[in-house]
Every structure is written in C-alpha cells, then in structure tokens.
Motif scaffolding. Structure first.
Motif, mmCIF file in Angstrom:
data_model
loop_
_atom_site.group_PDB
_atom_site.id
_atom_site.type_symbol
_atom_site.label_atom_id
_atom_site.label_comp_id
_atom_site.label_asym_id
_atom_site.label_seq_id
_atom_site.Cartn_x
_atom_site.Cartn_y
_atom_site.Cartn_z
ATOM 1 N N MET A 75 -25.758 1.067 12.872
ATOM 2 C CA MET A 75 -25.257 0.770 14.053
ATOM 3 C C MET A 75 -24.220 -0.394 14.227
ATOM 4 O O MET A 75 -23.283 -0.641 14.648
ATOM 5 N N LEU A 76 -24.855 -1.428 13.549
ATOM 6 C CA LEU A 76 -25.226 -2.899 13.338
ATOM 7 C C LEU A 76 -23.547 -2.658 12.634
ATOM 8 O O LEU A 76 -22.575 -3.416 13.337
ATOM 9 N N VAL A 106 -27.977 -13.297 15.209
ATOM 10 C CA VAL A 106 -28.383 -12.514 15.100
ATOM 11 C C VAL A 106 -28.858 -10.838 15.028
ATOM 12 O O VAL A 106 -28.862 -10.330 16.491
ATOM 13 N N PHE A 107 -29.490 -11.215 14.414
ATOM 14 C CA PHE A 107 -31.093 -9.934 14.455
ATOM 15 C C PHE A 107 -31.879 -10.561 16.320
ATOM 16 O O PHE A 107 -31.786 -8.996 16.935
ATOM 17 N N ILE A 108 -31.664 -10.992 16.901
ATOM 18 C CA ILE A 108 -32.595 -11.648 18.187
ATOM 19 C C ILE A 108 -31.349 -10.448 19.327
ATOM 20 O O ILE A 108 -32.283 -9.763 19.931
ATOM 21 N N LEU A 109 -30.320 -11.197 18.769
ATOM 22 C CA LEU A 109 -28.953 -10.056 19.852
ATOM 23 C C LEU A 109 -29.651 -9.523 20.098
ATOM 24 O O LEU A 109 -29.677 -8.006 20.417
ATOM 25 N N LEU A 110 -29.358 -8.910 18.350
ATOM 26 C CA LEU A 110 -29.132 -7.184 18.920
ATOM 27 C C LEU A 110 -30.238 -6.234 19.088
ATOM 28 O O LEU A 110 -30.122 -5.538 19.719
ATOM 29 N N PHE A 111 -31.961 -7.051 18.859
ATOM 30 C CA PHE A 111 -33.170 -6.035 18.934
ATOM 31 C C PHE A 111 -33.137 -5.868 20.748
ATOM 32 O O PHE A 111 -33.294 -5.266 21.725
ATOM 33 N N PHE A 153 -24.264 -0.986 18.576
ATOM 34 C CA PHE A 153 -23.351 -1.271 18.443
ATOM 35 C C PHE A 153 -22.415 -1.685 19.190
ATOM 36 O O PHE A 153 -21.061 -3.002 18.454
ATOM 37 N N LEU A 154 -22.866 -1.851 19.953
ATOM 38 C CA LEU A 154 -21.473 -2.866 20.919
ATOM 39 C C LEU A 154 -21.840 -4.642 20.430
ATOM 40 O O LEU A 154 -21.022 -5.546 20.658
ATOM 41 N N VAL A 155 -23.340 -4.958 20.124
ATOM 42 C CA VAL A 155 -23.026 -6.587 19.464
ATOM 43 C C VAL A 155 -22.568 -6.181 18.103
ATOM 44 O O VAL A 155 -22.336 -7.467 17.625
#
Length: 203
Positions: free
Chosen positions: A26-27, A150-155, A173-175
């Motif tokens: 979804m990212l 980006v990975f930290i923000l994603l999870f 998805f929003l991230v």
C-alpha cells in the motif's frame, strides 16, 4: 495438507508477514499517485468512489467509462479506488463496533479520531517532510536516511491506524500519498521493495 504446510504455531508469524506485505504494497500504491494529475478532479474522484461504494458493479461500469481519459489509469482510477478503500475500512470499523455492542458515541468518536489522523498526516506530516523532499531532489536518489525515515513513518502510521480501529492498510496508503519528491520516491522505493513485496511476501 494445510496443517502440514502451515502448522498452527507458524500461522501467527505468517499473519504478521502478510500484514507487513500489505503495508509495503500500500505504500507503493500511495507513492504511485501523481498529485498534479489530480488537481481539479475532486468531484470526479468522489463520483467514482461514491458510485462504486453505492452500487459496486453497476455504477462502477456506468461511471468509469464516462470519466475515462488518459489520466484515469495513471492517477484518477487509483485515487478513486483509494478513497473507496478508506471508506470501506471505515464501514468495517463501524460494523465491528456494532458487533461489540459499542454505542453510536463510541463509533462516532473513532471516526472523529480517524479524521484527525488524516488531517495530521496532510497538514503536519506532509509539510514536515518538505526538507527531506528537497534533499532527495537535490541528490536525485533516495538516501539511506530518507529511506529509513519513510520506513519509520510507514510502520508508525500503520500501527496508529490499527490502534484507531480503521486497519493498517489505509494508514500505509496515506503514508505513500503524502511524501514530496514523488517521482524519485516512487522509482527508488519500487526498485527496492516491489520484487520482495509482490513476488515473495504477498504470495
């Protein structure tokens, strides 16, 4: 046969792997959105998403061809599908609340928190990522620092969405939809993640 391939003690881990795969996928879907192609299309996106939600097949086939153009496949259709997916997860969250005998106030409160969650991502997180986007554009590629951010923000966002009760998938998805330097982000993240996500983790 199923118990041999997936014994009970392994199923919880497989569930975790599946969730991670969906979050990563979804990212990438969110990063694929081209914001420039969506300007002035809000009414059209809402029409497709609302129509598909109201009458999943009939209106989808009626409205889609009427609004089809060169940008439909690239961004318009993805955006409409994303809006529909978020609303569907809100509906599932509401149904789950009813099944748990939650009152209207509790369900409404969850929706309000989810709305605040989306606003924070757009109004706070997106501007905060602007310096990162400028650094990515200046470098022309995704540095290890940007990738890690980006990975930290994603999870973190996926976890927050799950805690709110709207599922990790809309959060992921929003991230993907908010970072700047979108072309470079999408190219680099796709190169790093697509094969692992689509070919290994999702199956």
């Amino acid at each position: 046969m199923g118990n041999c391939l997936f014994p009970p003690q392994a199923r919880s881990m497989l569930g975790v792997i599946g969730q991670i795969a969906l979050v990563l996928f979804m990212l990438l879907v969110g990063l694929e959105l081209d914001h420039r192609m969506l300007k002035g299309r809000g009414r059209s996106i809402a029409t497709v998403a609302g129509g598909t939600l109201a009458l999943p097949l009939l209106l989808g086939f009626v409205v889609g061809p009427l609004l089809y153009d060169a940008s439909f496949v690239a961004a318009f259709g993805i955006a409409a599908t994303a809006v529909l997916s978020v609303f569907m997860f809100f509906a599932v969250a509401a149904a789950a609340g009813v099944a748990r005998d939650e009152g209207a106030a509790a369900i409404g409160g969850r929706f309000a928190v989810a709305g605040d969650f989306v606003i924070v991502l757009i109004a706070v997180v997106r501007p905060a990522l602007a310096p990162l986007g400028r650094a990515v554009e200046a470098l022309g590629s995704l540095s290890s620092t940007a990738f890690t951010t980006v990975f930290i923000l994603l999870f973190a966002t996926a976890y927050a969405a799950g805690r709110i009760g709207i599922n990790v998938i809309p959060g992921a998805f929003l991230v993907g939809a908010v970072p700047p330097a979108r072309k470079i982000m999408f190219r680099e993240m796709t190169a790093k993640l697509r094969d692992l996500t689509v070919s290994v983790l999702l199956p």
